[in-house]
Design an enzyme around this catalytic site. Structure first.
Site, PDB file in Angstrom:
ATOM      1  CE1 TYR A   8      -3.722  -1.833  -4.860  1.00 53.70           C
ATOM      2  CE2 TYR A   8      -5.599  -3.307  -5.078  1.00 53.70           C
ATOM      3  CZ  TYR A   8      -4.945  -2.285  -4.408  1.00 53.70           C
ATOM      4  OH  TYR A   8      -5.520  -1.715  -3.289  1.00 53.70           O
ATOM      5  CB  SER A  21      -6.868  -4.602  -1.245  1.00 54.44           C
ATOM      6  OG  SER A  21      -7.917  -4.534  -2.193  1.00 54.44           O
TER       7      SER A  21
HETATM    8  N1  LIG Z   1      -9.272   3.303  -1.696  1.00 51.52           N
HETATM    9  C1  LIG Z   1      -9.650   2.028  -1.869  1.00 51.52           C
HETATM   10  O1  LIG Z   1     -10.697   1.746  -2.472  1.00 51.52           O
HETATM   11  C2  LIG Z   1      -8.818   0.930  -1.289  1.00 51.52           C
HETATM   12  C3  LIG Z   1      -9.381  -0.340  -1.190  1.00 51.52           C
HETATM   13  C4  LIG Z   1      -8.629  -1.366  -0.668  1.00 51.52           C
HETATM   14  C5  LIG Z   1      -7.329  -1.146  -0.239  1.00 51.52           C
HETATM   15  N2  LIG Z   1      -6.790   0.088  -0.358  1.00 51.52           N
HETATM   16  C6  LIG Z   1      -5.415   0.271   0.096  1.00 51.52           C
HETATM   17  O2  LIG Z   1      -5.394   1.261   1.112  1.00 51.52           O
HETATM   18  C7  LIG Z   1      -4.140   1.945   1.092  1.00 51.52           C
HETATM   19  C8  LIG Z   1      -4.398   3.438   1.001  1.00 51.52           C
HETATM   20  O3  LIG Z   1      -5.131   3.693  -0.184  1.00 51.52           O
HETATM   21  P1  LIG Z   1      -5.831   5.091  -0.474  1.00 51.52           P
HETATM   22  O4  LIG Z   1      -7.084   4.810  -1.201  1.00 51.52           O
HETATM   23  O5  LIG Z   1      -5.872   5.918   0.744  1.00 51.52           O
HETATM   24  O6  LIG Z   1      -4.787   5.682  -1.560  1.00 51.52           O
HETATM   25  P2  LIG Z   1      -4.166   7.147  -1.765  1.00 51.52           P
HETATM   26  O7  LIG Z   1      -3.478   7.138  -3.084  1.00 51.52           O
HETATM   27  O8  LIG Z   1      -5.195   8.187  -1.513  1.00 51.52           O
HETATM   28  O9  LIG Z   1      -3.103   7.227  -0.585  1.00 51.52           O
HETATM   29  C9  LIG Z   1      -1.942   6.443  -0.617  1.00 51.52           C
HETATM   30  C10 LIG Z   1      -0.798   7.252  -0.031  1.00 51.52           C
HETATM   31  O10 LIG Z   1       0.389   6.439  -0.132  1.00 51.52           O
HETATM   32  C11 LIG Z   1       1.453   7.255  -0.550  1.00 51.52           C
HETATM   33  N3  LIG Z   1       2.470   6.482  -1.240  1.00 51.52           N
HETATM   34  C12 LIG Z   1       2.364   5.880  -2.448  1.00 51.52           C
HETATM   35  N4  LIG Z   1       3.542   5.341  -2.802  1.00 51.52           N
HETATM   36  C13 LIG Z   1       4.411   5.586  -1.787  1.00 51.52           C
HETATM   37  C14 LIG Z   1       5.764   5.265  -1.562  1.00 51.52           C
HETATM   38  N5  LIG Z   1       6.501   4.626  -2.490  1.00 51.52           N
HETATM   39  N6  LIG Z   1       6.338   5.644  -0.394  1.00 51.52           N
HETATM   40  C15 LIG Z   1       5.624   6.324   0.533  1.00 51.52           C
HETATM   41  N7  LIG Z   1       4.327   6.680   0.362  1.00 51.52           N
HETATM   42  C16 LIG Z   1       3.726   6.300  -0.783  1.00 51.52           C
HETATM   43  C17 LIG Z   1       0.812   8.270  -1.498  1.00 51.52           C
HETATM   44  O11 LIG Z   1       1.619   9.421  -1.662  1.00 51.52           O
HETATM   45  C18 LIG Z   1      -0.535   8.538  -0.826  1.00 51.52           C
HETATM   46  O12 LIG Z   1      -0.461   9.645   0.036  1.00 51.52           O
HETATM   47  C19 LIG Z   1      -3.360   1.381  -0.094  1.00 51.52           C
HETATM   48  O13 LIG Z   1      -2.470   0.386   0.351  1.00 51.52           O
HETATM   49  C20 LIG Z   1      -4.455   0.779  -0.959  1.00 51.52           C
HETATM   50  O14 LIG Z   1      -3.969  -0.243  -1.779  1.00 51.52           O
HETATM   51  C21 LIG Z   1      -7.504   1.137  -0.861  1.00 51.52           C
END
Ligand SMILES: NC(=O)c1ccc[n+]([C@@H]2O[C@H](COP(=O)([O-])OP(=O)(O)OC[C@H]3O[C@@H](n4cnc5c(N)ncnc54)[C@H](O)[C@@H]3O)[C@@H](O)[C@H]2O)c1
Length: 274
Positions: free
Chosen positions: A168, A155
């Protein structure tokens, strides 16, 4: 078909960026291993991906011709992850890429010393130790093949601080460190390891995105206020879409990036250029 005949493992595939990566990988010809916890965790203050969402991702991939293996597994447990990888090898015979995407955005919304031990642990366990566990499970397969690409989703919080998100931010900085160290470990075996740093991603209903809402909730402000903060923080007039992150992940997963390892790629609409 940039991933033709390749097998790609994606964690956190039920929705959001993980679903976007899965669908793009299927469109590029990959067979897929889709892993998600598909359940809620008492320590996480918002609903995680569910079984129906994981199945929907699988259906969308199959529509594109992919063979798909689905596994409900918690990346906090090596014992849960290992059988999913063994099943993948049984089914597909190889693993070409791993997209380490599963992550949680909260608990958050407080100063570093106000996190409880349990709140701190769960964020680090999912976001940092989770990717390490998947590497532990997948790397022996890739070492035997003498090929593979690992994409760790960090991120912009892996590059700079965000107030009231210490766990985080620490976990995502850790992912960048893990990426660089693992890239050096595996380069002699022709396995590449890179990190992707998305900036604020638009909550795209097409992938059931909801992270802006989660962050707003953690900070005790409205969705609209959080959206405005994000828009102010980027250089462009719109936020990143999940598919923008997926495009970079597909490039890193495939052979077009064959000389790229140990690097950190931002997809952040200019956030980190300031
Ligand atoms: N959305 C943003 O703005 C953003 C920005 C930067 C980085 N990210 C990173 O991108 C990745 C995806 O984020 P997103 O926005 O799609 O989030 P999201 O919550 O929509 O999806 C994350 C998925 O991970 C799964 N998950 C969580 N804990 C878990 C575990 N212990 N074991 C297995 N699966 C698990 C959840 O069930 C979910 O389906 C993450 O690593 C997040 O930190 C997101």
């Amino acid at each position: 078909m940039r991933l033709h005949d390749k097998t790609v493992v994606i964690t956190g595939a039920a929705r959001g960026i993980g679903r976007a990566c899965a669908v793009r990988a299927a469109e590029e010809g990959a067979d897929l291993v889709l892993i998600d916890i598909a359940d809620d965790l008492p320590e996480i203050p918002y609903p995680l991906g569910c079984a129906d969402q994981l199945e929907l991702t699988a259906q969308l991939c199959r529509k594109n011709g992919a063979s798909v293996l689905v596994a409900a597994a918690d990346v906090r447990s090596q014992a849960a992850v290992r059988p999913a990888i063994e099943a993948a090898v049984d089914r597909f015979g190889r693993i070409d890429a791993l997209i380490n995407n599963a992550g949680v955005g909260a608990p958050a919304g407080k100063a570093a010393h106000d996190f409880t031990e349990q709140e701190w642990q769960v964020v680090l366990d999912v976001n940092l130790s989770g990717p390490w566990r998947l590497i532990k499970a997948v790397a022996p397969v890739m070492v035997a093949q003498r090929s593979g690409s690992i994409v760790n989703v960090s991120s912009t919080a892996g590059l700079v601080g965000y107030r009231h998100f210490a766990a985080y931010v620490a976990s995502k900085h850790g992912v960048v460190g893990l990426t660089k160290a693992a890239a050096l470990d595996y380069a002699p075996m022709r396995i590449r390891v890179n990190a992707l740093c998305p900036g604020p991603v638009h909550d795209d209903p097409a992938v059931d995105g909801q992270m802006t809402a989660v962050v707003a909730d953690a900070l005790g402000i409205s969705y609209e206020e959080q959206q405005a903060v994000y828009l102010e923080s980027v250089a462009t007039d719109s936020l990143v879409d999940p598919v923008d992150v997926a495009e970079a992940a597909i490039w890193l997963a495939g052979d077009e990036s064959r000389k790229v390892t140990g690097t950190v790629i931002t997809v952040d609409a200019g956030f980190s250029a300031r």
